[in-house]
Design an enzyme around this catalytic site. Structure first.
Site, PDB file in Angstrom:
ATOM      1  N   ASN A 202     -39.177 -19.408  60.353  1.00 20.35           N
ATOM      2  CA  ASN A 202     -39.556 -18.218  59.885  1.00 20.35           C
ATOM      3  C   ASN A 202     -38.358 -17.307  60.123  1.00 20.35           C
ATOM      4  O   ASN A 202     -37.802 -17.203  60.946  1.00 20.35           O
ATOM      5  CB  ASN A 202     -40.801 -17.423  60.599  1.00 20.35           C
ATOM      6  CG  ASN A 202     -41.171 -15.990  59.677  1.00 20.35           C
ATOM      7  OD1 ASN A 202     -41.568 -16.162  58.610  1.00 20.35           O
ATOM      8  ND2 ASN A 202     -40.643 -14.905  60.196  1.00 20.35           N
ATOM      9  N   TYR A 206     -36.394  -7.541  61.595  1.00 17.87           N
ATOM     10  CA  TYR A 206     -37.200  -7.025  62.672  1.00 17.87           C
ATOM     11  C   TYR A 206     -36.034  -6.077  63.400  1.00 17.87           C
ATOM     12  O   TYR A 206     -35.115  -6.802  64.212  1.00 17.87           O
ATOM     13  CB  TYR A 206     -37.801  -7.744  63.560  1.00 17.87           C
ATOM     14  CG  TYR A 206     -38.799  -8.691  62.891  1.00 17.87           C
ATOM     15  CD1 TYR A 206     -39.837  -8.604  61.937  1.00 17.87           C
ATOM     16  CD2 TYR A 206     -38.605 -10.248  63.269  1.00 17.87           C
ATOM     17  CE1 TYR A 206     -40.577  -9.427  61.548  1.00 17.87           C
ATOM     18  CE2 TYR A 206     -39.225 -11.180  62.808  1.00 17.87           C
ATOM     19  CZ  TYR A 206     -40.415 -10.865  61.738  1.00 17.87           C
ATOM     20  OH  TYR A 206     -41.200 -11.916  61.293  1.00 17.87           O
ATOM     21  N   ARG A 207     -35.963  -5.011  63.667  1.00 12.54           N
ATOM     22  CA  ARG A 207     -34.966  -4.010  64.211  1.00 12.54           C
ATOM     23  C   ARG A 207     -35.035  -4.497  65.889  1.00 12.54           C
ATOM     24  O   ARG A 207     -36.079  -4.820  66.436  1.00 12.54           O
ATOM     25  CB  ARG A 207     -35.358  -2.814  64.011  1.00 12.54           C
ATOM     26  CG  ARG A 207     -36.397  -2.217  65.062  1.00 12.54           C
ATOM     27  CD  ARG A 207     -36.626  -0.761  64.960  1.00 12.54           C
ATOM     28  NE  ARG A 207     -37.607  -0.263  65.956  1.00 12.54           N
ATOM     29  CZ  ARG A 207     -38.652   0.385  65.867  1.00 12.54           C
ATOM     30  NH1 ARG A 207     -38.816   0.852  64.329  1.00 12.54           N
ATOM     31  NH2 ARG A 207     -39.541   0.766  66.556  1.00 12.54           N
ATOM     32  N   TRP A 220     -41.033  -6.995  66.174  1.00 17.61           N
ATOM     33  CA  TRP A 220     -41.823  -7.704  65.246  1.00 17.61           C
ATOM     34  C   TRP A 220     -43.106  -7.247  65.543  1.00 17.61           C
ATOM     35  O   TRP A 220     -44.027  -7.232  66.539  1.00 17.61           O
ATOM     36  CB  TRP A 220     -41.752  -9.433  65.421  1.00 17.61           C
ATOM     37  CG  TRP A 220     -41.933  -9.859  66.681  1.00 17.61           C
ATOM     38  CD1 TRP A 220     -43.023  -9.612  67.663  1.00 17.61           C
ATOM     39  CD2 TRP A 220     -41.317 -11.103  66.931  1.00 17.61           C
ATOM     40  NE1 TRP A 220     -42.770 -10.546  68.691  1.00 17.61           N
ATOM     41  CE2 TRP A 220     -41.728 -11.476  68.322  1.00 17.61           C
ATOM     42  CE3 TRP A 220     -40.176 -11.773  66.513  1.00 17.61           C
ATOM     43  CZ2 TRP A 220     -41.371 -12.439  69.146  1.00 17.61           C
ATOM     44  CZ3 TRP A 220     -39.514 -12.639  67.228  1.00 17.61           C
ATOM     45  CH2 TRP A 220     -40.210 -13.077  68.644  1.00 17.61           C
ATOM     46  N   GLU A 268     -38.168 -18.608  54.401  1.00 16.37           N
ATOM     47  CA  GLU A 268     -37.459 -17.818  53.656  1.00 16.37           C
ATOM     48  C   GLU A 268     -36.019 -18.123  53.206  1.00 16.37           C
ATOM     49  O   GLU A 268     -35.544 -17.792  52.287  1.00 16.37           O
ATOM     50  CB  GLU A 268     -37.124 -16.593  54.505  1.00 16.37           C
ATOM     51  CG  GLU A 268     -38.320 -15.696  54.812  1.00 16.37           C
ATOM     52  CD  GLU A 268     -39.485 -15.893  55.754  1.00 16.37           C
ATOM     53  OE1 GLU A 268     -39.271 -17.023  56.269  1.00 16.37           O
ATOM     54  OE2 GLU A 268     -40.443 -14.917  55.916  1.00 16.37           O
ATOM     55  N   ASP A 317     -37.917   6.639  61.590  1.00 18.15           N
ATOM     56  CA  ASP A 317     -38.017   5.291  60.831  1.00 18.15           C
ATOM     57  C   ASP A 317     -38.269   5.699  59.537  1.00 18.15           C
ATOM     58  O   ASP A 317     -38.027   6.693  59.018  1.00 18.15           O
ATOM     59  CB  ASP A 317     -39.510   4.819  61.437  1.00 18.15           C
ATOM     60  CG  ASP A 317     -39.466   3.207  61.457  1.00 18.15           C
ATOM     61  OD1 ASP A 317     -39.413   2.725  60.863  1.00 18.15           O
ATOM     62  OD2 ASP A 317     -39.916   2.853  62.624  1.00 18.15           O
TER      63      ASP A 317
HETATM   64  C1  FMN Z   1     -34.199  -2.148  57.283  1.00 13.23           C
HETATM   65  C2  FMN Z   1     -35.610  -2.818  57.503  1.00 13.23           C
HETATM   66  C3  FMN Z   1     -35.760  -2.753  58.774  1.00 13.23           C
HETATM   67  C4  FMN Z   1     -37.253  -3.548  59.110  1.00 13.23           C
HETATM   68  N1  FMN Z   1     -37.571  -3.374  60.218  1.00 13.23           N
HETATM   69  C5  FMN Z   1     -38.806  -4.036  60.710  1.00 13.23           C
HETATM   70  C6  FMN Z   1     -39.104  -4.045  62.142  1.00 13.23           C
HETATM   71  O1  FMN Z   1     -38.509  -3.429  62.994  1.00 13.23           O
HETATM   72  N2  FMN Z   1     -40.476  -4.671  62.490  1.00 13.23           N
HETATM   73  C7  FMN Z   1     -40.975  -5.202  61.645  1.00 13.23           C
HETATM   74  O2  FMN Z   1     -42.280  -5.842  61.640  1.00 13.23           O
HETATM   75  N3  FMN Z   1     -40.840  -5.090  59.990  1.00 13.23           N
HETATM   76  C8  FMN Z   1     -39.622  -4.762  59.703  1.00 13.23           C
HETATM   77  N4  FMN Z   1     -39.311  -4.647  58.493  1.00 13.23           N
HETATM   78  C9  FMN Z   1     -39.932  -5.241  57.506  1.00 13.23           C
HETATM   79  C10 FMN Z   1     -39.784  -6.709  57.589  1.00 13.23           C
HETATM   80  O3  FMN Z   1     -38.623  -7.139  57.513  1.00 13.23           O
HETATM   81  C11 FMN Z   1     -40.735  -7.252  56.421  1.00 13.23           C
HETATM   82  O4  FMN Z   1     -42.153  -6.972  56.769  1.00 13.23           O
HETATM   83  C12 FMN Z   1     -40.751  -8.715  56.288  1.00 13.23           C
HETATM   84  O5  FMN Z   1     -41.698  -9.370  55.391  1.00 13.23           O
HETATM   85  C13 FMN Z   1     -41.069  -9.587  57.674  1.00 13.23           C
HETATM   86  O6  FMN Z   1     -41.208 -10.886  57.531  1.00 13.23           O
HETATM   87  P1  FMN Z   1     -42.155 -11.704  58.088  1.00 13.23           P
HETATM   88  O7  FMN Z   1     -43.101 -11.575  56.841  1.00 13.23           O
HETATM   89  O8  FMN Z   1     -41.650 -13.290  57.888  1.00 13.23           O
HETATM   90  O9  FMN Z   1     -42.576 -11.509  59.279  1.00 13.23           O
HETATM   91  C14 FMN Z   1     -38.055  -4.071  58.330  1.00 13.23           C
HETATM   92  C15 FMN Z   1     -37.616  -4.053  56.725  1.00 13.23           C
HETATM   93  C16 FMN Z   1     -36.354  -3.533  56.484  1.00 13.23           C
HETATM   94  C17 FMN Z   1     -35.964  -3.553  55.228  1.00 13.23           C
HETATM   95 MN    MN Z   2     -42.194 -15.118  56.794  1.00 12.71          MN
END
Ligand code: FMN
Ligand code: MN
Length: 517
Positions: A202, A206-207, A220, A268, A317
């Site tokens: 995956n 995630y920041r 996450w 991804e 945020d």
């Molecule tokens: C700039 C930016 C920052 C993000 N920060 C976070 C974060 O800190 N935690 C989180 O869970 N998702 C964050 N997201 C959203 C996730 O990247 C998004 O939900 C993604 O689909 C997660 O991947 P996954 O589905 O494989 O878990 C962020 C998105 C962007 C564009």
């Molecule tokens: Mn995913």
């Protein structure tokens, strides 16, 4: 097949995209020293403030909304390459995706709908089953175009390798974005983990809050795939750890793949290969078993302990508010690999619209055909910037039967990350949903609130600070379609006022003689 693959050469890496942006007049270099602590955010904010009134102007088109385009956002000003961020020798790239045009340049298309059409073209190849089946069909597309990631032995991302005590995250110009932020945050990472049960990769964005030279938070959120990997591994061995690697700065399609709302266990990196029309090349990390894009600028390798949590946040945020402190896992960096002269890719989230609005907008456009395969009655969707993705989705449907709008609300709440949508407004197909003034006007006119509003309960975005509990709360659906006799509405529904064409033409002919202007 909608697209000829031969026409394209994918960006090799981030710097090739930077060169393209510069050539297209979409990038400015900042040679003066600027502090990544707050100042860079304010520079980007200022650009946005100047650009917004134009950037978010809605389309005034009253024509068909089928395949409607962007609300012509010109973006938040140019991409910026800060050559001398204070306290670091590494240049910083920001606002690289802060306009629809740059999103298009990133995907090498002239309109985002082209990406959607490619997906649609592939999805149409087989009899529709379920939505998830369709997305899972994507590996089949890979057979066609060989979009599967390719393992390579060497990567530019490993030109320099630092381990143990030589690892220092302070080498990089990591932003502290807003005054009350808990520290510096890596905001544009690709976080790589493996499902401990299926071994599937995956990648999530995630920041990561920097705690010290070698430790960060791992934010996450509970419904995200990285968090699920963590939970499954912990259930099997609570005292163990999982390998985690983080890539920062790749070619645009790969960099954006981390934020795509695709189903669990769909890779991804495969999707990135599909988007860039060339496989992503992956190289094995130096100190753990994960693979990362060979073209990355910077890679952090390490692990997350399954029994360790630490306070993360606050963080300004994308809601426009600070998300509160919370307990999150901790990422230990054991090794940093990088190019000799890396570029640090980052972004600021904050009051809307920000760069992530354009990323979200691209997601909206790209995944519309996927939604429409499962729910062909959906004509279009719009997520206004002020709704910060999860607070408001406007859906136009071609209504066919009583209760149809309510069925669509429930569909949205069951559709991947659209489950977080706090308010769904369903309108008839002839409403231009990208014109938000028109939506406010027509939706409110179509409403008997007590009759047409429906509440539901379910998972909420972690960032929703108003929900009754973190991650759980209520949602509202508004049926703003015309009401039918078969739905119990017995009076006639009035026509919308429109001048007839004959009169319009006559006045057009008379216009000059009227002496008005
Ligand atoms: C700039 C930016 C920052 C993000 N920060 C976070 C974060 O800190 N935690 C989180 O869970 N998702 C964050 N997201 C959203 C996730 O990247 C998004 O939900 C993604 O689909 C997660 O991947 P996954 O589905 O494989 O878990 C962020 C998105 C962007 C564009
Ligand atoms: Mn995913």
């Amino acid at each position: 097949m909608p697209v000829l693959l031969e026409e394209f050469v994918a960006y090799r890496d981030l710097r090739e995209f930077v060169a393209k942006l510069e050539k297209e007049g979409e990038l400015k270099r900042v040679r003066a020293e600027v502090d990544p602590v707050l100042e860079i955010t304010e520079v980007v904010e200022r650009l946005g403030r100047e650009a917004i009134p134009q950037g978010l102007k809605p389309s005034s088109s009253r024509e068909s909304n089928v395949g409607a385009k962007a609300p012509t956002p010109n973006g938040l000003g140019p991409a910026l390459l800060f050559e001398k961020p204070k306290g670091s020798r590494v240049p910083l790239l920001i606002n690289a995706f802060g306009s629809v045009r740059r999103m298009c340049l990133g995907f090498e298309v002239s309109e985002l709908s082209e990406v959607a059409e490619r997906i649609q073209g592939f999805l149409k190849m087989e009899t529709p089953q379920g939505l998830f089946d369709k997305i899972k069909m994507l590996p089949k597309l890979a057979e066609l175009g060989s979009f599967f990631p390719k393992s390579v032995n060497k990567g530019d991302c490993q030109e320099v390798v630092r381990q143990g005590k030589d690892v220092n995250l302070n080498d990089f110009p990591i932003l502290k974005c807003w005054p009350q932020d808990g520290g510096r945050f890596i905001t544009f990472p690709l976080v790589f983990t493996k499902n401990p049960e299926t071994e599937k990769r995956n990648v999530g964005m995630y920041r990561m809050q920097v705690y010290d030279e070698r430790t960060t938070g791992m934010h996450w959120q509970t419904q995200k795939h990285g968090a699920e990997h963590f939970r499954r591994a912990r259930a099997a061995n609570p005292e163990g750890r999982i390998p985690v690697s983080v890539a920062i700065g790749t070619d645009p399609a790969t960099a954006l793949a981390g934020m795509l709302p695709i189903p669990p266990d769909l890779d991804e990196m495969m999707f990135a290969g599909f988007l860039r029309r060339e496989p992503v090349e992956l190289v094995k990390c130096q100190t753990n078993e994960l693979e990362v894009p060979a073209n990355s600028e910077i890679v952090l390798e390490g692990y997350v302990n399954l029994n360790e949590m630490r306070t993360e946040g606050p963080f300004g945020d994308h809601t426009g508010f600070y998300s509160l402190e919370g307990e999150y896992p901790v990422f230990h960096v054991e090794c940093v690999t990088q190019r000799r002269d890396p570029i640090y890719l980052t972004t600021v989230v904050g009051p809307p619209p920000q760069e992530d609005y354009y990323m979200g907008y691209a997601v909206e456009r790209i995944f519309l055909p996927v939604m429409r395969m499962q729910y062909p009655e959906i004509v279009d969707v719009s997520m206004p910037a002020e709704g910060i993705f999860h607070n408001l989705m406007i859906v136009a449907i071609r209504k066919s039967y009583p209760g149809h709008a309510r069925k669509i609300m429930n569909a949205i709440w069951s559709l991947g990350q659209a489950m977080f949508t706090k308010v769904v407004v369903v309108v008839d197909h002839d409403v231009d949903i990208h014109n938000h003034s028109e939506v406010v006007w027509k939706a409110l006119c179509a409403l008997d609130p007590e009759r047409d509003v429906q509440f539901s309960l379910g998972p909420m975005d972690t960032l929703d600070h108003a929900a009754r509990m973190q991650d759980f709360g209520s949602k509202m659906g508004i049926d703003a379609t015309r009401k039918w006799t078969s739905e119990g509405f017995t009076r006639p529904w009035p026509d919308e006022i429109r001048m007839d064409e004959g009169t319009k033409k006559r006045v057009e002919g008379l216009w000059k003689t009227l002496g008005i202007n």
